[in-house]
Design a protein around this motif. Sequence first.
Motif, PDB file in Angstrom:
ATOM      1  N   GLY A  73       0.630  -0.806   0.279  1.00 56.91           N
ATOM      2  CA  GLY A  73      -0.129   0.326   0.219  1.00 56.91           C
ATOM      3  C   GLY A  73       0.512   1.368   0.347  1.00 56.91           C
ATOM      4  N   THR A  74       0.392   2.209   0.195  1.00 55.18           N
ATOM      5  CA  THR A  74       1.332   3.259   0.167  1.00 55.18           C
ATOM      6  C   THR A  74       0.355   5.024   1.332  1.00 55.18           C
ATOM      7  OG1 THR A  74      -0.848   4.658  -1.444  1.00 55.18           O
ATOM      8  CG2 THR A  74       0.658   3.565  -2.195  1.00 55.18           C
ATOM      9  N   VAL A  75       1.005   5.332   0.774  1.00 56.09           N
ATOM     10  CA  VAL A  75       1.325   6.677   2.484  1.00 56.09           C
ATOM     11  C   VAL A  75       1.300   7.964   1.436  1.00 56.09           C
ATOM     12  CG1 VAL A  75       2.171   7.410   4.954  1.00 56.09           C
ATOM     13  CG2 VAL A  75       2.339   4.968   4.452  1.00 56.09           C
ATOM     14  N   PRO A  76      -0.116   8.640   1.713  1.00 62.24           N
ATOM     15  CA  PRO A  76      -0.121   9.574   1.316  1.00 62.24           C
ATOM     16  C   PRO A  76       0.737  11.008   1.410  1.00 62.24           C
ATOM     17  CG  PRO A  76      -1.478   9.066   1.603  1.00 62.24           C
ATOM     18  CD  PRO A  76      -1.102   7.969   1.946  1.00 62.24           C
ATOM     19  N   HIS A  77       1.423  11.965   0.889  1.00 66.68           N
ATOM     20  CA  HIS A  77       1.822  12.995   1.240  1.00 66.68           C
ATOM     21  C   HIS A  77       1.748  14.376  -0.002  1.00 66.68           C
ATOM     22  CE1 HIS A  77       4.065  10.541   3.548  1.00 66.68           C
ATOM     23  NE2 HIS A  77       4.280  11.005   4.010  1.00 66.68           N
ATOM     24  N   ASP A  78       1.276  15.745   0.259  1.00 71.85           N
ATOM     25  CA  ASP A  78       1.426  16.211  -0.139  1.00 71.85           C
ATOM     26  C   ASP A  78       2.592  16.935  -0.845  1.00 71.85           C
ATOM     27  OD1 ASP A  78       2.331  17.678   1.699  1.00 71.85           O
ATOM     28  OD2 ASP A  78       0.935  19.267   1.823  1.00 71.85           O
ATOM     29  N   ARG A  79       3.540  16.428  -0.870  1.00 72.57           N
ATOM     30  CA  ARG A  79       5.325  17.252  -1.868  1.00 72.57           C
ATOM     31  C   ARG A  79       5.496  15.782  -1.010  1.00 72.57           C
ATOM     32  NH1 ARG A  79       5.947  22.276   2.560  1.00 72.57           N
ATOM     33  NH2 ARG A  79       5.085  20.996   4.006  1.00 72.57           N
ATOM     34  N   SER A  80       7.054  15.861  -2.334  1.00 70.03           N
ATOM     35  CA  SER A  80       7.763  15.086  -2.279  1.00 70.03           C
ATOM     36  C   SER A  80       8.504  14.491  -1.094  1.00 70.03           C
ATOM     37  CB  SER A  80       9.600  15.274  -3.300  1.00 70.03           C
ATOM     38  OG  SER A  80       8.465  16.187  -4.424  1.00 70.03           O
ATOM     39  N   VAL A  81       8.947  13.351  -1.079  1.00 68.88           N
ATOM     40  CA  VAL A  81       9.192  12.276   0.268  1.00 68.88           C
ATOM     41  C   VAL A  81      10.901  12.804  -0.324  1.00 68.88           C
ATOM     42  CG1 VAL A  81       9.434   9.910   1.402  1.00 68.88           C
ATOM     43  CG2 VAL A  81       7.095  11.821   0.812  1.00 68.88           C
ATOM     44  N   TYR A  82      11.737  12.924   1.279  1.00 66.81           N
ATOM     45  CA  TYR A  82      13.121  13.246   0.712  1.00 66.81           C
ATOM     46  C   TYR A  82      13.504  12.023   1.850  1.00 66.81           C
ATOM     47  CZ  TYR A  82      13.699  17.148  -2.387  1.00 66.81           C
ATOM     48  OH  TYR A  82      13.567  17.536  -3.804  1.00 66.81           O
ATOM     49  N   ALA A  83      12.895  11.427   2.877  1.00 63.61           N
ATOM     50  CA  ALA A  83      13.514  10.682   3.360  1.00 63.61           C
ATOM     51  C   ALA A  83      12.509   9.615   4.458  1.00 63.61           C
ATOM     52  CB  ALA A  83      14.337  11.779   5.021  1.00 63.61           C
ATOM     53  N   VAL A  84      12.074   8.373   4.829  1.00 59.36           N
ATOM     54  CA  VAL A  84      11.656   8.231   5.491  1.00 59.36           C
ATOM     55  C   VAL A  84      12.548   6.669   6.564  1.00 59.36           C
ATOM     56  CG1 VAL A  84      10.508   6.871   3.357  1.00 59.36           C
ATOM     57  CG2 VAL A  84      12.282   5.927   3.370  1.00 59.36           C
ATOM     58  N   ALA A  85      12.712   5.919   7.344  1.00 56.05           N
ATOM     59  CA  ALA A  85      13.238   5.593   8.490  1.00 56.05           C
ATOM     60  C   ALA A  85      12.438   4.234   9.418  1.00 56.05           C
ATOM     61  CB  ALA A  85      13.629   6.783   9.407  1.00 56.05           C
ATOM     62  N   PHE A  86      12.255   3.235   9.537  1.00 47.29           N
ATOM     63  CA  PHE A  86      11.498   2.553  10.714  1.00 47.29           C
ATOM     64  C   PHE A  86      12.143   2.471  11.784  1.00 47.29           C
ATOM     65  CE2 PHE A  86       9.558   0.350   6.747  1.00 47.29           C
ATOM     66  CZ  PHE A  86       8.696   0.379   7.169  1.00 47.29           C
ATOM     67  N   SER A  87      11.232   2.762  13.184  1.00 49.67           N
ATOM     68  CA  SER A  87      11.877   2.561  14.079  1.00 49.67           C
ATOM     69  C   SER A  87      12.359   1.162  14.299  1.00 49.67           C
ATOM     70  CB  SER A  87      10.946   2.897  15.272  1.00 49.67           C
ATOM     71  OG  SER A  87       9.332   1.967  15.293  1.00 49.67           O
ATOM     72  N   PRO A  88      13.681   1.182  15.608  1.00 46.83           N
ATOM     73  CA  PRO A  88      14.203  -0.076  15.862  1.00 46.83           C
ATOM     74  C   PRO A  88      12.722  -1.276  15.967  1.00 46.83           C
ATOM     75  CG  PRO A  88      15.350   1.758  16.687  1.00 46.83           C
ATOM     76  CD  PRO A  88      14.523   2.078  15.751  1.00 46.83           C
ATOM     77  N   ASP A  89      11.718  -1.064  16.585  1.00 47.17           N
ATOM     78  CA  ASP A  89      10.533  -2.073  17.009  1.00 47.17           C
ATOM     79  C   ASP A  89      10.711  -2.147  16.208  1.00 47.17           C
ATOM     80  OD1 ASP A  89       9.422   0.067  17.181  1.00 47.17           O
ATOM     81  OD2 ASP A  89       8.624   0.232  19.619  1.00 47.17           O
ATOM     82  N   GLY A  90      10.199  -1.439  15.172  1.00 48.17           N
ATOM     83  CA  GLY A  90       9.199  -1.147  13.755  1.00 48.17           C
ATOM     84  C   GLY A  90       7.304  -0.740  14.017  1.00 48.17           C
TER      85      GLY A  90
END
Length: 641
Positions: free
Chosen positions: A564-581
């Motif tokens: 699936g997708t997570v929508p944003h209204d602008r370009s996405v420059y960074a993503v990160a998961f927390s260590p516990d997910g």
Amino acid sequence: MTPDDRRPRMAEQIMGEGRGRLIAHQYRLVEEIGRGGFGVVWRARDERLNRDVAAKELFLPLYLAADQREERRERSMREARSAARIMHPSAVTVHAVVEQDGVPWIIMELIDGRSLGSVVRSGGPLPPRRAAEIGLGVLGALRTAHAAGVVHRDVTPGNILLAEGRAVLTDFGIATIEGDPSITSSGYLMGAPAYTAPERARGEHATPASDLWSLGATLYLAVEGKRPFAGDNANAVLHAIQHVEPDRPVLAGPLGPVIEGLMRKVPADRLSAEQAESLLGDVALDRVPALLSLPPGAGRVQDGRVWRWRRLVAVAAAPVVAAGVVSGLLWADRAGTPESAQGAAGRAAPAAGPRLLATLAAADEVYTVSINAAGTLLAAAGENRAVRLWRLPDRRPVAVLRGHGHAIFASAFSPDGRTLATGGYDREVILWNTAARRRLATLTPGQGTIGSLAFSPDGRELATAGTDDVQLWNVARRARLQVLGRPAETQYSAAFSRLGWLAFASADTLRMWRSRAAPRSATLGGVSSLVRAMAFDPTGRVVAIGGDDGTVTLWDCAARRRLGTVPHDRSVYAVAFSPDGRTLATASGDTVVLWDVAQRKRTATLTGHRGLVSSLAFSRDGRTLASGGFDGTVRLWALGP
């Protein structure tokens, strides 16, 4: 009918039909969005990659002689060569150069925004701090261009687009490239007269200092709402630029000395790019009181020194943290989410909401941040070519590592934390000994600008993703193991999972490579835009990718399907998961958003950066999130109680 009446019609004849036309069997013209002296820009649809692009067609009027038309064609090719050499978030990206019916077309990144000139015309002068933020972005693009031997020669409010939390410098169509022979023999002065530096108005060659003068004149218009030099015609304007001082800025406030320092008539007396960047940073970060009375000549260059105002205010406005559960569109298929991502369902959220823990000054635009596995060391790097290290527990600076020749776009700690890898525009990857704070080795992948770096879980391999391909290196032997990618694809990013899988994406396709289980890569699916960020969850099965289409897409790499997708209204420059997910952090524009993975809801929005947020990193315990931004800061957010 006069010759002037005939010229537009002749131009239309050679340009052919417009809307709906298919260029190079791939780009369908949708609508005209801009027109200038050398070409027309269309919004177009890339039918092969299913994305919107900007397509610029060169005017080749029939009334020109054959050699003049060839000169126009060469100028178009020069624009493509110029822009293609410049990799910077504030410089427009060139995707391809094609020809249709003998006419060159340049296919570029589509910037959905308005020019600085139109914004000022419709809304009036900008606040000094906003103008300084724009100036910082454009200056960063110019410094990158100048380092590559390119002088823009046409820095104007019309060539700066404002969109998605960034300012983008466009139109390198009349740029000069160091080492290229001159192709303009007509004797005409190229560029907008009102923003032409005095030395160029006298017929001298353009230099990087000429671009800085034009930037100063552009900032003048941004804060004053008018051009610095008036005149009934181009000759009158050029005469005034050479012999008349502009009216002193009255609305510029603390930006006034910067504008005056950039617009000195003698190039040697102007602010350097480094000096201008520092002063603009002061204004952009609100380190100068808006009502401060500046001493005469403040900010001007005299006797080789820059006379600066005192930093009376050192603390910027406090950031806002909007916490709470807000409904959001997330994974479309809840049942398809891996078990580990659902395991946190029903758990109580921490009682304390996110809060700003500290703000670290990096002195320049930050493009990458990393935290070692032990959670003791934070690294940040960016425009100023230095890698800055802090002790994370007490936020004390410990070292500044120097060795790169240009901006640094990527960094990664080895799993044991003993090695830090950094790479960027100089096309090199430097391996640093984090304990001794010294260089271990330099890798030269020869794959264009390095956009991302990732160590394998055992630390034996390093993936380097560049504009041309992805390469795997043996860290101990400093030897290249394998090259991944397709010749027709560009602009790669990559991430390793804890299972040893390597996901990598071009601007076209997302693939996965399993070094031990399957020597060859497998295609996961197509992507709709340039991928700027990738991260695996702790299970190593789910990868999140974010890019210019304003979405974060999640893929189950084991099942090879999109979740699936997570929508944003602008370009996405960074993503990160927390260590516990349990948490997914995403950065879009100047905002960081935290998402509950199990509940598929937005849990908090972190604001405070005064520029685009370019990178994110969690500490090992998940209680701290670091965000690096174009405002020259690294912000540390406390996520736990």
